[in-house]
Design a protein around this motif. Structure first.
Motif, short mmCIF file in Angstrom:
data_model
loop_
_atom_site.label_atom_id
_atom_site.label_comp_id
_atom_site.label_asym_id
_atom_site.label_seq_id
_atom_site.Cartn_x
_atom_site.Cartn_y
_atom_site.Cartn_z
N PRO A 17 0.84 -1.20 0.00
CA PRO A 17 0.00 0.00 0.00
C PRO A 17 0.87 1.25 0.00
O PRO A 17 2.04 1.21 0.40
N LYS A 18 0.30 2.38 -0.41
CA LYS A 18 1.07 3.61 -0.64
C LYS A 18 1.96 3.99 0.54
O LYS A 18 3.14 4.26 0.38
N ARG A 19 1.40 4.04 1.75
CA ARG A 19 2.17 4.48 2.91
C ARG A 19 3.28 3.49 3.26
O ARG A 19 4.38 3.87 3.64
N MET A 79 5.49 0.70 11.98
CA MET A 79 5.43 -0.60 12.65
C MET A 79 4.79 -1.64 11.73
O MET A 79 5.26 -2.79 11.64
N ARG A 80 3.73 -1.27 11.03
CA ARG A 80 3.08 -2.20 10.10
C ARG A 80 4.03 -2.55 8.96
O ARG A 80 4.02 -3.68 8.46
N PHE A 81 4.84 -1.58 8.56
CA PHE A 81 5.83 -1.86 7.52
C PHE A 81 6.82 -2.92 7.99
O PHE A 81 7.18 -3.84 7.24
N CYS A 82 7.31 -2.80 9.23
CA CYS A 82 8.24 -3.79 9.78
C CYS A 82 7.60 -5.18 9.78
O CYS A 82 8.25 -6.18 9.47
N GLN A 83 6.31 -5.24 10.12
CA GLN A 83 5.60 -6.51 10.12
C GLN A 83 5.46 -7.07 8.72
O GLN A 83 5.51 -8.29 8.50
N ALA A 84 5.31 -6.18 7.73
CA ALA A 84 5.22 -6.62 6.34
C ALA A 84 6.52 -7.27 5.88
O ALA A 84 6.53 -8.13 4.99
N LEU A 85 7.62 -6.85 6.50
CA LEU A 85 8.92 -7.45 6.17
C LEU A 85 9.10 -8.81 6.84
O LEU A 85 10.03 -9.55 6.52
#
Length: 275
Positions: free
Chosen positions: A28-30, A65-71
């Motif tokens: 997603p964009k963000r 934080m959600r980005f880290c989880q996406a990784l």
């Protein structure tokens, strides 16, 4: 809802890079905004909070934080722990650093200058957190009282000690600048009671460490300048100054180190003059 992944968390920096490249353009964009920023500023992770990273990426901490989880990480702390464990050993190749800069270079060299100026400003401000007046005074006094000061620094650290050599020379402080070409630098020239000032930055010069350790064994006082408290010099040095440099896509200037050692050289000269 937070993004989920059935992938295991990366176990090294290379895997993080591979995961970032694989996810590029699919988030997603963000989150993709976080990915782009993180790919260009990997070295900030080890020394920054999640709030710092989010602010620089232009998102809320919860988004980062959600980005880290996406990784594949449980959160930012797990990702940061991995980078801290490999921080001193990992440095990207120069072609990789240039690759991360190419989007910014479309705005011209002036943008690059502004980025380095901002990083330099942050480096100077951080000196207050890593160098105390008492610590600097103790090193200056020890160098001022030594009959001879030996300066050693390889690779990028050589610019720091060579500038310090120029300053001490003008202030008529007895010193020797040891250099690597021709292997002219030799700890055999260091005598008991002399002082050694060694500069080395992560991932640390083995030649500098070996020189300083040998000088210590010969009865010299050893002081150092580095960018990490975990520097091997801390195992045997009589004093250690820490100057962390800001980065632009992995490129580090020497602004904080030069300011610190210039102040140190002037302080040494003033103390000798008082005596």
């Amino acid at each position: 809802m937070s993004p989920s992944t059935d992938k295991k968390a990366p176990t090294n920096v290379t895997q993080v890079l591979e995961r970032l490249d694989a996810l590029s353009g699919t988030l997603p964009k963000r989150l993709d905004q976080c990915a782009v920023f993180t790919r260009q500023h990997l070295h900030l992770i080890a020394v920054s909070t999640v709030s710092d990273m989010a602010r620089e990426a232009g998102v809320a901490p919860s988004v980062y934080m959600r980005f880290c989880q996406a990784l594949g990480f449980s959160g930012y702390s797990e990702m940061q722990g991995l980078f801290r464990a490999q921080h001193t050993a990992f440095r990207p190749a120069y072609d990789e650093r240039l690759a991360t800069l190419r989007p910014d270079l479309s705005d011209g060299a002036g943008r690059l200058l502004a980025d380095f100026a901002e990083a330099g400003h942050k480096s100077l401000m951080s000196l207050a957190n890593t160098v105390t007046s008492e610590g600097l005074e103790a090193v200056a006094r020890a160098l001022a009282e030594a009959p001879l000061v030996h300066l050693i620094g390889m690779r990028r650290a050589f610019a720091v000690v060579s500038n310090m050599s120029y300053m001490l020379g003008k202030l008529e402080v007895p010193m020797v600048l040891h250099s690597d070409p021709g292997r002219l630098g030799s700890p055999a020239a260091v005598g008991r009671g002399h002082a050694v000032f060694a500069a080395t930055f992560a991932p640390f010069s083995q030649e500098t460490l070996d020189f300083a350790r040998a000088a210590k064994e010969r009865g010299a006082l050893v002081y150092g300048l580095t960018d990490e408290e975990s520097c091997p010099l801390s195992e045997f040095a009589d004093g250690l100054l820490v100057a962390r440099e800001g980065e632009v896509a992995g490129f580090r200037s020497l602004i904080a180190s030069l300011a610190l050692t210039t102040a140190l050289a002037v302080a040494v000269g003033a103390l000798r003059d008082d005596d």
